[in-house]
Motif scaffolding. Structure first.
Motif, PDB file in Angstrom:
ATOM      1  N   LEU A  26       0.825  -1.060   0.039  1.00 13.58           N
ATOM      2  CA  LEU A  26       0.105   0.073   0.041  1.00 13.58           C
ATOM      3  C   LEU A  26       0.949   1.414  -0.141  1.00 13.58           C
ATOM      4  O   LEU A  26       0.482   2.196  -0.946  1.00 13.58           O
ATOM      5  N   ARG A  27       1.834   1.302   0.865  1.00 13.57           N
ATOM      6  CA  ARG A  27       2.794   2.610   0.893  1.00 13.57           C
ATOM      7  C   ARG A  27       3.594   2.441  -0.257  1.00 13.57           C
ATOM      8  O   ARG A  27       3.703   3.611  -0.959  1.00 13.57           O
ATOM      9  N   GLU A  30       1.311   4.189  -2.730  1.00 15.28           N
ATOM     10  CA  GLU A  30       1.239   5.736  -2.369  1.00 15.28           C
ATOM     11  C   GLU A  30       2.485   6.545  -2.985  1.00 15.28           C
ATOM     12  O   GLU A  30       2.112   7.536  -3.442  1.00 15.28           O
ATOM     13  N   ILE A  31       3.592   5.989  -2.585  1.00 16.28           N
ATOM     14  CA  ILE A  31       4.918   6.767  -2.935  1.00 16.28           C
ATOM     15  C   ILE A  31       5.292   6.493  -4.661  1.00 16.28           C
ATOM     16  O   ILE A  31       6.440   7.002  -4.675  1.00 16.28           O
ATOM     17  N   SER A  79       9.401   8.824   0.200  1.00 17.53           N
ATOM     18  CA  SER A  79       8.323   8.990   1.361  1.00 17.53           C
ATOM     19  C   SER A  79       8.240  10.498   2.101  1.00 17.53           C
ATOM     20  O   SER A  79       7.382  10.758   2.021  1.00 17.53           O
ATOM     21  N   TYR A  82       6.726  12.575  -0.797  1.00 18.92           N
ATOM     22  CA  TYR A  82       5.376  12.234  -0.747  1.00 18.92           C
ATOM     23  C   TYR A  82       4.569  13.132   0.237  1.00 18.92           C
ATOM     24  O   TYR A  82       3.635  13.756   0.091  1.00 18.92           O
ATOM     25  N   GLU A  83       4.969  12.936   1.384  1.00 21.43           N
ATOM     26  CA  GLU A  83       4.231  13.511   2.811  1.00 21.43           C
ATOM     27  C   GLU A  83       4.413  15.188   2.660  1.00 21.43           C
ATOM     28  O   GLU A  83       3.692  15.688   3.116  1.00 21.43           O
ATOM     29  N   LYS A  87       1.303  14.816  -0.941  1.00 20.71           N
ATOM     30  CA  LYS A  87       0.129  14.559  -0.250  1.00 20.71           C
ATOM     31  C   LYS A  87      -0.437  15.765   0.025  1.00 20.71           C
ATOM     32  O   LYS A  87      -1.833  15.744  -0.150  1.00 20.71           O
TER      33      LYS A  87
END
Length: 97
Positions: A26-27, A30-31, A79, A82-83, A87
């Motif tokens: 899943l992660r 996302e990234i 990560s 993305y954050e 995001k």
């Protein structure tokens, strides 16, 4: 066609994935765009910083070791990207309908 079949099989499969693997996948999803954008830059910078490393003298084993380390670094940087960038922009989206 192969990827299409893979996706259809995956969607219709009835098996349980361990929770840790599920979260990692899943992660990764996302990234994935951040990985796509940043991987070449990270690989290039690592190569410029350390050059060709020969840990064991066996090119295949060195590739696995160094590749795994660089992949982990790309994952970490993606990560963060993305954050901090992706995001917040995704949260500004409005519904299309």
């Amino acid at each position: 066609m192969v990827w299409g079949v893979f996706i259809l099989v995956w969607i219709n499969a009835r098996f349980i994935i361990p929770k840790l693997l599920d979260r990692l996948m899943l992660r990764g999803g996302e990234i994935s765009f951040s990985i796509y954008l940043l991987h070449a830059v990270v690989i290039s910078l690592v190569h410029k910083a350390v050059g060709n490393i020969q840990l064991t003298g066996r090119i295949e084993l060195d590739l696995i070791i160094i590749g795994t380390a660089v992949y982990a670094l790309v994952w970490a940087i993606a990560s963060i990207s993305y954050e901090t960038i992706e995001k917040p922009f995704l949260s500004l989206r409005q519904r299309y309908i």
